[in-house]
Design a protein around this motif. Sequence first.
Motif, mmCIF file in Angstrom:
data_model
loop_
_atom_site.group_PDB
_atom_site.id
_atom_site.type_symbol
_atom_site.label_atom_id
_atom_site.label_comp_id
_atom_site.label_asym_id
_atom_site.label_seq_id
_atom_site.Cartn_x
_atom_site.Cartn_y
_atom_site.Cartn_z
ATOM 1 N N THR A 65 -0.903 58.665 24.164
ATOM 2 C CA THR A 65 0.319 59.183 24.784
ATOM 3 C C THR A 65 1.365 58.084 24.938
ATOM 4 O O THR A 65 2.521 58.371 25.240
ATOM 5 N N GLY A 66 0.932 56.833 24.793
ATOM 6 C CA GLY A 66 1.834 55.715 25.027
ATOM 7 C C GLY A 66 1.786 55.213 26.455
ATOM 8 O O GLY A 66 2.590 54.371 26.850
ATOM 9 N N THR A 96 3.441 61.164 32.585
ATOM 10 C CA THR A 96 3.067 60.859 31.210
ATOM 11 C C THR A 96 3.341 62.058 30.310
ATOM 12 O O THR A 96 3.852 61.909 29.198
ATOM 13 N N ARG A 97 3.034 63.257 30.796
ATOM 14 C CA ARG A 97 3.298 64.470 30.019
ATOM 15 C C ARG A 97 4.791 64.608 29.728
ATOM 16 O O ARG A 97 5.182 64.955 28.606
ATOM 17 N N ARG A 98 5.640 64.328 30.726
ATOM 18 C CA ARG A 98 7.096 64.390 30.502
ATOM 19 C C ARG A 98 7.503 63.400 29.412
ATOM 20 O O ARG A 98 8.315 63.732 28.538
ATOM 21 N N ASP A 99 6.951 62.200 29.469
ATOM 22 C CA ASP A 99 7.263 61.183 28.450
ATOM 23 C C ASP A 99 6.827 61.644 27.057
ATOM 24 O O ASP A 99 7.550 61.465 26.076
ATOM 25 N N ARG A 103 9.135 62.372 23.738
ATOM 26 C CA ARG A 103 8.867 61.742 22.433
ATOM 27 C C ARG A 103 8.695 62.789 21.350
ATOM 28 O O ARG A 103 9.157 62.608 20.222
ATOM 29 N N ILE A 104 8.029 63.895 21.677
ATOM 30 C CA ILE A 104 7.857 64.973 20.702
ATOM 31 C C ILE A 104 9.218 65.522 20.290
ATOM 32 O O ILE A 104 9.472 65.768 19.105
#
Length: 132
Positions: A65-66, A96-99, A103-104
Amino acid sequence: MSQSLTQTRYTISEVEARTGLTQHTLRWYERIGLMPHVDRSHSGQRRFTDKDLDWLAFVGKLRSTGMSVADMVRYAELVRAGEHTVEERRELLERTRRDVRARITELTDALGVLDYKIDMYAMKTVAGKAHR
C-alpha cells in the motif's frame, strides 16, 4: 501430544523460502518491532509459527500500500498493546486506504493517457501500412 495441540514451526530459512523475504529482512523486522516476539529453540534458532507467517503476509500487504515502515511498526505496537487500541488501528488503516485510493485514481488517470497515446500510435501505424 495430539496433532491438534502441536503447532508447525518453521526455521528462518523455511520462512525465507515461503515468503520471499530475506533472512536479513526477517531479522530486521524483529529488531525494529515489526514482528512480534519469535520463539527460539533450545539452541537459540528462531522458530516461526503459522501465525507469524500470517502476520508477515499482512505486513506484505501493508508494504504494497506504500505504508511507511514507521506506520507499520506503530500498527504492530498497537496490536501488541491490546484491544483498547482498536480505534487507533482502524484510523491508521483508514488513512492508508485513503492514500491507496488516491494513488489508484492517479494511476488510472495516467493509464488513460498511456492508452490514448498508444491508440494514436497504433492508428498511425495502421494508416502508414495502408499507404504502402
